[in-house]
Design an enzyme around this catalytic site. Sequence first.
Site, PDB file in Angstrom:
ATOM      1  N   HIS A  85       0.823  -1.214   0.000  1.00  0.00           N
ATOM      2  CA  HIS A  85       0.000   0.000   0.000  1.00  0.00           C
ATOM      3  C   HIS A  85       0.856   1.263   0.000  1.00  0.00           C
ATOM      4  O   HIS A  85       2.062   1.230   0.293  1.00  0.00           O
ATOM      5  CB  HIS A  85      -0.913   0.008   1.233  1.00  0.00           C
ATOM      6  N   GLU A 137      -2.247  -7.100   7.496  1.00  0.00           N
ATOM      7  CA  GLU A 137      -0.937  -6.980   8.129  1.00  0.00           C
ATOM      8  C   GLU A 137      -0.904  -7.742   9.447  1.00  0.00           C
ATOM      9  O   GLU A 137      -1.935  -7.946  10.092  1.00  0.00           O
ATOM     10  CB  GLU A 137      -0.586  -5.510   8.369  1.00  0.00           C
ATOM     11  N   TYR A 195       0.841  -6.269  15.883  1.00  0.00           N
ATOM     12  CA  TYR A 195       1.928  -5.980  16.810  1.00  0.00           C
ATOM     13  C   TYR A 195       1.453  -5.929  18.263  1.00  0.00           C
ATOM     14  O   TYR A 195       2.225  -5.553  19.149  1.00  0.00           O
ATOM     15  CB  TYR A 195       2.619  -4.670  16.429  1.00  0.00           C
TER      16      TYR A 195
END
Length: 212
Positions: free
Chosen positions: A10, A83, A86
């Site tokens: 992206h 994605e 985290y």
Amino acid sequence: MALNLYLLRHGETNFSQSGNFCGETDAQLTPEGNQMAHSFADTYKNLCWEAVYVSPMKRTIATAQPFCDATGLNMQLRTGIREGSYGEWETKSKSFVQENYTENYIKWLTESAWNAPQGGETAVEIANRSIPVIREIKEKHHQGNVLLISHKATIRIILCSLLGIDLGCYRYRINILVASLSMVRFDVNGPMLEILGDRNHIPEHLRLRPGT
């Protein structure tokens, strides 16, 4: 004829500019990120495309939209190529994480295949959900050009998985800058990396912007 799988990261976000951790945080493209998306669409719209598969996050959908508008293709959303998470590190700077999650951070740097950010995902977990999307694409499209729009870590992990590179080394073997394009060709001999991290489709002033 072979299947050519193009993997596009992206466009720019505020997090790619700052370098702060951004996985499941649903960041928007910056104005420059939108320019990158339009530049990609303008450059590649006339290639004969079979399909486009897109991570269901705002930054990837916004990157895909100009391309879909230009080609008339419907974006096919797949959660498997979002994605990596985290966890507790989301939106934090690397220096903050290094100071406040020191042991966790060192383990992640040393062996990220099996060590996740606190509350996040390992590289193995990301591979286990993204590679089935690649298998789906190969089953549906035996030849031609297919575009996949995803994210930095996810694309690196997909490439490592396809090329036989240790997943624990994904951060140290392959770099994927914002709006960069890679391509893997699948033929009778298996996957062949033909293009890695190309950014010639975006104007030079955007290529020179700092960011990851």
